[in-house]
Design a protein around this motif. Structure first.
Motif, short mmCIF file in Angstrom:
data_model
loop_
_atom_site.label_atom_id
_atom_site.label_comp_id
_atom_site.label_asym_id
_atom_site.label_seq_id
_atom_site.Cartn_x
_atom_site.Cartn_y
_atom_site.Cartn_z
N GLY A 158 -3.21 18.64 -2.59
CA GLY A 158 -2.17 19.57 -2.15
C GLY A 158 -1.39 18.99 -0.99
N SER A 159 -1.22 17.67 -1.00
CA SER A 159 -0.54 17.01 0.13
C SER A 159 0.31 15.87 -0.39
N THR A 160 1.50 15.72 0.20
CA THR A 160 2.39 14.63 -0.23
C THR A 160 2.25 13.41 0.69
N GLN A 161 1.15 13.34 1.45
CA GLN A 161 0.99 12.20 2.37
C GLN A 161 1.12 10.88 1.63
N GLU A 162 2.02 10.04 2.13
CA GLU A 162 2.25 8.76 1.44
C GLU A 162 1.03 7.85 1.48
N ASN A 163 0.22 8.00 2.54
CA ASN A 163 -1.02 7.21 2.61
C ASN A 163 -1.85 7.38 1.34
N LEU A 164 -1.91 8.63 0.88
CA LEU A 164 -2.81 8.93 -0.24
C LEU A 164 -2.22 8.49 -1.57
N THR A 165 -0.91 8.67 -1.74
CA THR A 165 -0.32 8.19 -3.00
C THR A 165 -0.42 6.67 -3.05
N ALA A 166 -0.27 6.01 -1.89
CA ALA A 166 -0.41 4.54 -1.85
C ALA A 166 -1.84 4.14 -2.16
N ALA A 167 -2.80 4.89 -1.61
CA ALA A 167 -4.22 4.57 -1.84
C ALA A 167 -4.54 4.65 -3.33
N TRP A 168 -4.06 5.71 -3.98
CA TRP A 168 -4.35 5.86 -5.41
C TRP A 168 -3.65 4.78 -6.24
N GLY A 169 -2.47 4.36 -5.79
CA GLY A 169 -1.79 3.25 -6.47
C GLY A 169 -2.66 2.00 -6.43
N LEU A 170 -3.26 1.73 -5.25
CA LEU A 170 -4.13 0.55 -5.10
C LEU A 170 -5.38 0.66 -5.99
N LEU A 171 -5.98 1.86 -6.02
CA LEU A 171 -7.20 2.04 -6.81
C LEU A 171 -6.90 1.87 -8.30
N PHE A 172 -5.74 2.41 -8.74
CA PHE A 172 -5.38 2.32 -10.15
C PHE A 172 -5.11 0.87 -10.56
N ALA A 173 -4.64 0.06 -9.60
CA ALA A 173 -4.32 -1.33 -9.94
C ALA A 173 -5.55 -2.23 -9.84
N SER A 174 -6.67 -1.71 -9.37
CA SER A 174 -7.84 -2.58 -9.15
C SER A 174 -9.10 -2.02 -9.79
#
Length: 751
Positions: free
Chosen positions: A493-509
């Protein structure tokens, strides 16, 4: 986040009309919901009440099967002038998953095993026009025969109710319903003439019933108390009633030929084969007795049992049984193999002329040396085309349809397995599942009739199951990085860019394993019996994981009130410590090989006296990672202390020794608070101490001697009688932050 923002993104991600050329199977035409439209609508309204409380009244729901003209599920949603949502589905499941789609993509809400994020905007976001979602897949299958032992074995009704709600929201319409079958078998065995001792020597304990049912093993962990049968039967009646009320098609058990030894006393001339040992068991608990399906007694027992199933449980006409699961058939003769499947199917149609046999395709992969094209075709063609559905069980990694001409014409379901043994640890194959089902659907002469999820254990990696179930409603692959950011926004329930970036990294690895034939059995040394020859089994760059960890830690202070965030903070920190354990293990092994005692003491000391205790404290701080809960649930099903001890032994043994003496050691490993301290850390302490003693005395390290000593620790844990916390202890953020300050610099240095 304002109700409308993200809508253009959301619409881009929304599920469009699916038009696909289908190979039709008239033999499946009679399969469908048995509950009336009205009853299904009522069941979904009750589900929404459980999920959303008072806000559920803002949804006006109904089921109308005429909405679909081709047996494929559809849901239509629109807004009213007074900000309510009117939703109509062709089935209860279509309706529930349509509403969940709206909750996800318009309200940024999320439902998972590890907590919900249900901060609904007020008023509900408006839909312009009609939102129509539909699935190109007739069936969306869920569960693996093993899930009932690795995950659901100790569940009570509230936990089952929650899971069935989750299934409906995620579009599952073909769930396995295997609970309570031993109670019916007991009746059948008694009717045939077996005595109670013979029956008790056959059933395994609760935590091992999946393998007892498949004919892999018997008796270990038993005897099953009568109260177990009563409780499981009660659960099964409630499970079936709820599944059917939502428009699901429960899959019921049938007979595979696996029999108690006592049958030989009554029928000494029966054509029975005694199989060889399974896994590393000896014949005291394995080497099952298998009745030849061509023997008339097979039809007699099989139809007696199925009559009992249909009488007690009702039927939706789909039955699962697996012949030769992880067991090689006695003959590769094609006439024999066809006769086997013909006879198994005959024992179903004798009771239910409309029977459909659902079979796991695991055997073709696990015993590929035996199952060549001719043998596979012979087994499949013993059943009329369209009357068997094959689960391509591990299709994200080992698809079978592609080298069997789409299972030689039998319909199949493309399944993601993703997890073995209910192991903890991040894992996923996002690129494979994002393309695989679409490739299978467009395969020449494809007989694909559905998508499935077949994990051996659940309650980890919730992101993979959300993505996979959503793909069943799409006509083309998703944009994975966009999907991952939207997932992050609705999970917290948060648009924090830290978290969207974190999930991008996890999805790519870590969530994108592309190693061919990789099987996700947590290979980390952390959860394996130590030796000097261990392999970390990593398929990704730890640097991406460490970056994601830092982003989670940075975002943490403002999000600790969200259970979903707390869970993921623990989970990502746990994964980092799992990787660091491997690097410290390598230091330990190197120091020993190079005979550097000071280095060995430092690396061993850090691992045993800091990393593992910190990991234990971290896991103990979140209710989802507690050994105590697993044990308490097991004990709570008992009527008296004797039963409680039996169940507790089952619960402890399955996640550690898996057998009386470690026959399938650590296959079902779990990274849980309590287990980390009294099991894994004890073994690592012993290992490091032994290596130190060897260097001190100049003696070589003897693995056999260590294994004997480790077995005492492992058995000691199973019977230590210790009570473990069932409530979280300590402050998750404080613990995770302390670990971060200590180990983040170290982690970067070791890249």
């Amino acid at each position: 986040m304002s109700p409308g923002s993200g809508c253009s993104l959301a619409l881009a991600v929304l599920l469009a009309l699916c038009v696909t050329a289908h190979r039709r199977f008239p033999a499946l035409d009679h399969i469908g919901p048995t509950a009336s439209d009205k009853a299904q609508g009522r069941a979904v309204a009750e589900l929404l009440r459980r999920l959303l409380g008072n806000r559920s009244t803002e949804f006006i729901v109904s089921v109308s099967r005429s909405l679909s003209n081709d047996s494929l599920d559809v849901c239509e949603l629109r807004s009213t002038k007074n900000n309510r949502i009117v939703a109509t589905g062709s089935t209860g499941v279509a309706l529930a998953s349509g509403i969940y789609n709206y909750l996800k993509y318009f309200c940024n809400c999320h439902v998972s095993w590890s907590g919900d994020q249900l901060e609904l905007p007020r008023p509900l976001p408006k839909l312009t026009g009609v939102l129509r979602i539909n699935s190109p897949h007739r069936f969306r299958y869920y569960q693996n025969v093993c899930t009932f032992s690795y995950s659901a074995v100790w569940w009570d009704w509230p936990r089952w109710e929650r899971e069935i709600d989750w299934m409906a929201l995620n579009g599952i319409n073909l769930p396995l319903a295997f609970t309570g079958q031993e109670a019916l078998w007991q009746e059948v065995y008694r009717a045939i003439g077996l005595n109670q001792t013979e029956i008790e020597e056959f059933f395994s304990g609760p935590a091992f019933l999946a393998w007892n049912r498949m004919g892999n093993m018997f008796e270990f962990g038993g005897p099953l108390p009568q109260s177990w049968h009563v409780n499981q039967l009660y659960l099964q009646f409630k499970i079936l009633e709820r599944m059917r009320s939502l428009g699901m098609i429960p899959v019921l058990p049938a007979f595979s030929g696996n029999i108690p030894k006592g049958i030989l006393r009554l029928y000494p001339k029966a054509n029975v084969t005694r199989l060889g040992p399974w896994a590393h068991f000896n014949c005291s608990f394995s080497c099952s007795y298998i009745l030849d399906p061509r023997d008339p007694l097979f039809l007699q027992i099989g139809s007696m049992y199925l009559s009992q199933v249909v009488k007690q449980f009702g039927t939706d006409h789909i039955y699962n049984t697996d012949t030769f699961n992880e067991m090689t058939p006695p003959s590769s003769d094609t006439a024999y193999l066809s006769a086997v499947s013909r006879s198994v199917f005959a024992s179903m149609t004798a009771v239910d002329p409309q029977a459909i046999w659902l079979m796991q395709g695991w055997l073709f992969f696990s015993d590929a040396a035996f199952w060549k094209p001719n043998q596979i075709q012979a087994l499949l063609h013993g059943v009329p085309l369209g009357r068997m559905i094959v689960l391509d069980l591990f299709a994200e990694t080992e698809p079978i349809f592609s080298y069997t001409e789409s299972f030689y014409g039998q319909p199949f379901i493309w399944c993601m397995l993703n997890n073995f043994g209910g192991n903890s640890g991040f894992f996923g194959t996002v690129e494979s599942i994002n393309s695989g089902p679409f490739k299978a659907l467009h395969f020449p002469n494809s007989t694909m009739v559905g998508i499935g999820m077949t994990p051996e254990g659940i309650e980890q990696n919730p992101v993979m199951y959300e993505l996979m179930s959503e793909l069943a409603w799409r006509k083309e692959p998703v944009n994975l990085s966009k999907w991952a950011s939207l997932y992050s926004i609705r999970r917290y329930g948060s648009t924090q860019e830290n978290l969207t970036a974190a999930w991008g990294l996890l999805f790519a690895s870590v969530y994108n394993c592309t190693v061919p034939h990789y099987r996700n059995h947590n290979h980390s040394p952390l959860v394996r019996r130590p030796s000097l020859h261990m392999n970390g089994g990593r398929w990704y760059e730890p640097a991406d994981l460490y970056k994601a960890w830092k982003l989670f830690i940075d975002a943490a202070p403002s999000l600790m009130s969200k259970e979903t965030f707390r869970y993921d903070l623990v989970d990502v920190t746990r994964q980092v410590l799992q990787v660091l354990t491997t690097t410290f293990y390598q230091d330990i092994a190197d120091a020993f090989q190079q005979q550097k005692l000071p280095d060995l003491l430092v690396a061993g000391g850090v691992l045993v006296y800091d990393i593992l205790p910190e990991l234990n404290r971290l896991l103990n701080s979140d209710r989802n990672f507690l050994l105590g809960t697993w044990l308490e649930r097991a004990r709570s099903l008992a009527l008296d202390e004797k039963e409680a001890q039996l169940y507790e032994m089952n619960a402890r043994n399955q996640i550690t020794l898996w057998g009386p003496s470690g026959e399938i050691l650590d296959y079902a490993s779990k990274e849980w608070g309590g287990l980390m301290e009294d099991y894994y850390a004890q073994r690592w302490g012993l290992f490091v101490n032994m290596l130190v003693e060897c260097l001190d005395s100049g003696r070589p390290f003897k693995q056999d001697a260590f294994n004997q000593a480790a077995l005492q620790i492992e058995k000691g844990f199973v019977y230590n009688g210790r009570k473990y916390p069932t409530k979280p202890q300590g402050d998750t953020y404080e613990i995770a932050h302390r670990i971060f300050l200590k180990y983040y610099p170290q982690a970067l240095k070791r890249l």
